[in-house]
Design a protein around this motif. Sequence first.
Motif, short mmCIF file in Angstrom:
data_model
loop_
_atom_site.label_atom_id
_atom_site.label_comp_id
_atom_site.label_asym_id
_atom_site.label_seq_id
_atom_site.Cartn_x
_atom_site.Cartn_y
_atom_site.Cartn_z
N ASN A 162 0.95 -1.50 0.00
CA ASN A 162 0.10 -0.10 0.22
C ASN A 162 0.81 1.63 0.18
O ASN A 162 0.65 2.38 -0.49
CB ASN A 162 -0.64 0.01 1.52
N VAL A 163 1.81 1.12 0.64
CA VAL A 163 2.66 2.50 0.31
C VAL A 163 3.48 2.81 -0.60
O VAL A 163 3.59 3.55 -0.72
CB VAL A 163 3.59 1.89 2.11
N ALA A 164 4.12 1.51 -1.18
CA ALA A 164 4.25 2.11 -2.12
C ALA A 164 3.67 2.00 -3.43
O ALA A 164 3.80 3.66 -4.56
CB ALA A 164 4.99 0.33 -2.95
N GLN A 165 2.52 1.93 -3.43
CA GLN A 165 1.42 2.08 -4.69
C GLN A 165 1.05 3.32 -4.31
O GLN A 165 1.12 4.75 -5.21
CB GLN A 165 0.21 1.84 -4.22
N VAL A 166 0.78 4.35 -2.34
CA VAL A 166 0.27 5.67 -2.92
C VAL A 166 2.49 6.07 -2.97
O VAL A 166 1.73 7.64 -3.35
CB VAL A 166 0.30 5.61 -1.18
N GLU A 167 3.10 6.47 -2.24
CA GLU A 167 4.82 6.72 -2.99
C GLU A 167 4.64 6.92 -4.21
O GLU A 167 4.51 8.47 -4.80
CB GLU A 167 5.45 5.65 -2.86
N GLY A 168 3.65 5.74 -5.99
CA GLY A 168 3.84 5.69 -7.09
C GLY A 168 2.77 6.66 -7.42
O GLY A 168 2.97 7.68 -8.92
N THR A 169 1.58 6.58 -6.18
CA THR A 169 0.41 7.88 -6.96
C THR A 169 0.81 9.05 -6.63
O THR A 169 0.56 10.44 -7.24
CB THR A 169 -0.51 7.50 -5.97
N LEU A 170 1.93 9.31 -5.52
CA LEU A 170 2.43 10.79 -5.18
C LEU A 170 3.52 11.22 -6.45
O LEU A 170 3.77 12.49 -6.82
CB LEU A 170 2.94 10.68 -4.06
N GLU A 171 3.67 10.10 -6.36
CA GLU A 171 5.33 10.92 -8.21
C GLU A 171 4.66 11.22 -8.87
O GLU A 171 5.13 12.10 -9.64
CB GLU A 171 6.17 9.17 -8.01
N GLU A 172 3.73 10.09 -9.54
CA GLU A 172 3.24 10.70 -10.79
C GLU A 172 2.11 11.98 -10.90
O GLU A 172 2.33 13.29 -11.90
CB GLU A 172 1.60 9.25 -10.93
N PHE A 173 1.77 12.49 -9.27
CA PHE A 173 0.86 13.50 -8.78
C PHE A 173 1.57 14.02 -9.08
O PHE A 173 1.83 16.24 -9.80
CB PHE A 173 -0.15 13.76 -8.15
N ARG A 174 3.25 14.74 -8.81
CA ARG A 174 4.11 15.28 -8.90
C ARG A 174 5.00 15.63 -10.49
O ARG A 174 4.99 17.25 -10.53
CB ARG A 174 5.53 14.72 -8.04
#
Length: 98
Positions: free
Chosen positions: A34-46
């Motif tokens: 879950n943390v890895a997915q959220v970090e990926g989503t955050l990076e994509e947003f950035r």
Amino acid sequence: MQRVYLDYNREQQRLRLTKGLAFINEQLPKVSKNVAQVEGTLEEFRKNQNLIEPEVQAKALTEAINNIQRNCSPQQSCGMGKRAYIFRSSNIGLMKIS
């Protein structure tokens, strides 16, 4: 009698700790995923919003200001055309003059 009571309490504590550790070990892969997915989503947003990390941006701006301060006198425009910057010595803020 006291010895039996202490042994029983230790065994119960050991069982509770074992169950707690088993629960943590069971949840850890799920939470890590879950943390890895959220970090990926955050990076994509950035990337989509053209954002960078605040710490990186602050460091880059501080370095740029320091370079300008080293290379220019306070009243000098330093080749910035009509814009000139006056540096306040008390802090790192900039004041733009048109």
